[in-house]
Enzyme design. Structure first.
Site, PDB file in Angstrom:
ATOM      1  N   CYS A  46      30.155  83.154   9.270  1.00 23.84           N
ATOM      2  CA  CYS A  46      29.580  81.815   9.443  1.00 23.84           C
ATOM      3  C   CYS A  46      28.834  81.318   8.206  1.00 23.84           C
ATOM      4  O   CYS A  46      28.473  80.147   8.120  1.00 23.84           O
ATOM      5  CB  CYS A  46      28.667  81.797  10.657  1.00 23.84           C
ATOM      6  SG  CYS A  46      29.499  82.364  12.144  1.00 23.84           S
ATOM      7  N   ASN A  73      30.160  76.929  18.416  1.00 27.73           N
ATOM      8  CA  ASN A  73      30.024  77.646  17.143  1.00 27.73           C
ATOM      9  C   ASN A  73      31.391  77.712  16.454  1.00 27.73           C
ATOM     10  O   ASN A  73      32.272  78.447  16.886  1.00 27.73           O
ATOM     11  CB  ASN A  73      29.482  79.057  17.411  1.00 27.73           C
ATOM     12  CG  ASN A  73      29.301  79.861  16.124  1.00 27.73           C
ATOM     13  OD1 ASN A  73      29.762  79.472  15.058  1.00 27.73           O
ATOM     14  ND2 ASN A  73      28.624  80.994  16.240  1.00 27.73           N
ATOM     15  N   HIS A 130      23.528  76.299  10.417  1.00 26.00           N
ATOM     16  CA  HIS A 130      24.719  76.807  11.103  1.00 26.00           C
ATOM     17  C   HIS A 130      24.522  76.602  12.602  1.00 26.00           C
ATOM     18  O   HIS A 130      23.440  76.849  13.143  1.00 26.00           O
ATOM     19  CB  HIS A 130      24.904  78.292  10.783  1.00 26.00           C
ATOM     20  CG  HIS A 130      25.933  78.943  11.636  1.00 26.00           C
ATOM     21  ND1 HIS A 130      27.166  78.381  11.865  1.00 26.00           N
ATOM     22  CD2 HIS A 130      25.905  80.100  12.367  1.00 26.00           C
ATOM     23  CE1 HIS A 130      27.853  79.170  12.674  1.00 26.00           C
ATOM     24  NE2 HIS A 130      27.113  80.208  12.996  1.00 26.00           N
TER      25      HIS A 130
END
Ligand code: COA
Length: 307
Positions: free
Chosen positions: A108, A262, A232
């Site tokens: 990520c 996500n 994020h």
């Protein structure tokens, strides 16, 4: 020597999967998912290539340049369509590019690792680089595992970075990795994503706060001067805990995870572009981008967008 963000583009699949839809096949509920994560729905579908092509083309159009103007394509992804060749070359080919192209896997944090790699290339002779973050995570989710199925999603975001000898939009960038935490969040060959959610949560807050503080110090910018935080998009509670520790009001954080879940490498450009479309990104103001992911990896940087 400097780096300018010249254009942005995003792409998400059309198919919306709500928490209620997941609750039909999993022992979960909209209430649990929203309370624990902040996610209401996510987009599922496409491939890393197809989403990356769309986001990449939109970033090129936004920057007012063509495939021929780009001399390197970097794809951040933890869900490449094939082990070999890289998905980057597939995207470059479909975009009509003949420049070098390669994948970067920093989970990520991947988009920020891509920006850092691009910065190095721009400082050593490249003129314009397309950095794409694209993910087809749904392919690597066990849809009977409620721990992961409620979190991960598909999407892509991209930016065109350009060399500028006279100034920079990128004021600092702090990257890190700790491979001793590799098993906390992992996906084996032919397997599915698995995670120790509690431990990832605990460490995520710590690395986001520490790397953000260093990025602010390196840029000589105080938390008060930050107009926008682009974190994020993993969990609203991680974002809340981190900005609170940084002394930044939650109203300055960009949150899109309620709509997109996500999307790993795609989540920071997705969030940035959403803020830009909504008029929240103002030329000359400071923004903090910060992320963490499997590895663990982390990345925080201060930008001041000049466009
Ligand atoms: N629906 C309903 N219940 C669920 C569930 C779901 N989707 N997932 C877990 N549960 C249950 C657990 O089994 C547990 O039940 P028990 O108390 O009977 O044992 C209970 O809910 C609490 O689980 P727990 O794991 O303690 O919840 P949590 O508050 O830690 O939240 C996460 C779980 C995954 C949302 C949270 O830990 C998290 O977000 N961690 C970080 C993950 C992350 O950001 N990953 C991406 C990194 S890039």
């Amino acid at each position: 020597m400097g780096v300018r963000f010249r254009g942005w583009g995003i792409a998400v699949p059309d198919r919306v999967v709500t928490n209620d839809e997941l609750s039909q096949t999993l022992d979960t509920s909209d209430e649990w998912i929203f309370e624990r994560t902040g996610i209401r729905e996510r987009r599922i579908g496409g491939t890393t290539q197809s989403l990356g092509v769309l986001a990449g083309q939109r970033a090129l159009d936004d920057a007012g340049c063509t495939a021929d103007d780009v001399d390197f394509l970097l794809l951040a992804t933890s869900s490449p369509d094939r082990i070999c060749p890289s998905t980057a070359v597939l995207i470059a080919n479909e975009l009509g590019m003949s420049c070098p192209a390669m994948d970067i896997n920093a989970a990520c944090s991947g988009f920020m690792y891509g920006v850092r790699t691009a910065q190095g290339l721009l400082e050593t002779g490249s003129q314009r680089i397309l950095v794409v973050g694209a993910e087809h995570l749904s392919r690597w989710v066990d849809w009977s595992d409620r721990n992961m199925a409620v979190l991960l999603a598909d999407g892509a975001g991209a930016t065109v970075l350009e060399h500028d000898p006279d100034g920079t939009d990128l004021l600092s960038l702090v990257l890190g990795a700790d491979g001793s935490a590799a098993d906390l969040l992992t996906c084996q060959h032919e397997g599915y994503f698995q995670m120790n959610g509690k431990e990832v949560f605990r460490r995520a807050v710590r690395v986001v706060v520490e790397s953000s503080q260093k990025a602010l110090a390196d840029a000589d910018v105080s938390a008060d001067e930050i107009s926008l935080v682009i974190p994020h998009q993993a969990n609203i509670r991680i974002i809340q805990a981190a900005v609170q520790r940084l002394g930044i009001g939650m109203e300055r954080a960009v949150v899109v995870l309620d709509r997109y879940g996500n999307t790993s490498s795609a989540s920071i450009p997705l969030a940035f572009d959403d803020a830009r479309q909504n008029g929240r990104v103002k030329a000359g103001e400071y923004a903090l981008m910060t992320g963490f992911g499997a590895g663990m990896t982390w990345a925080s940087g201060v930008i001041r967008w000049s466009k």
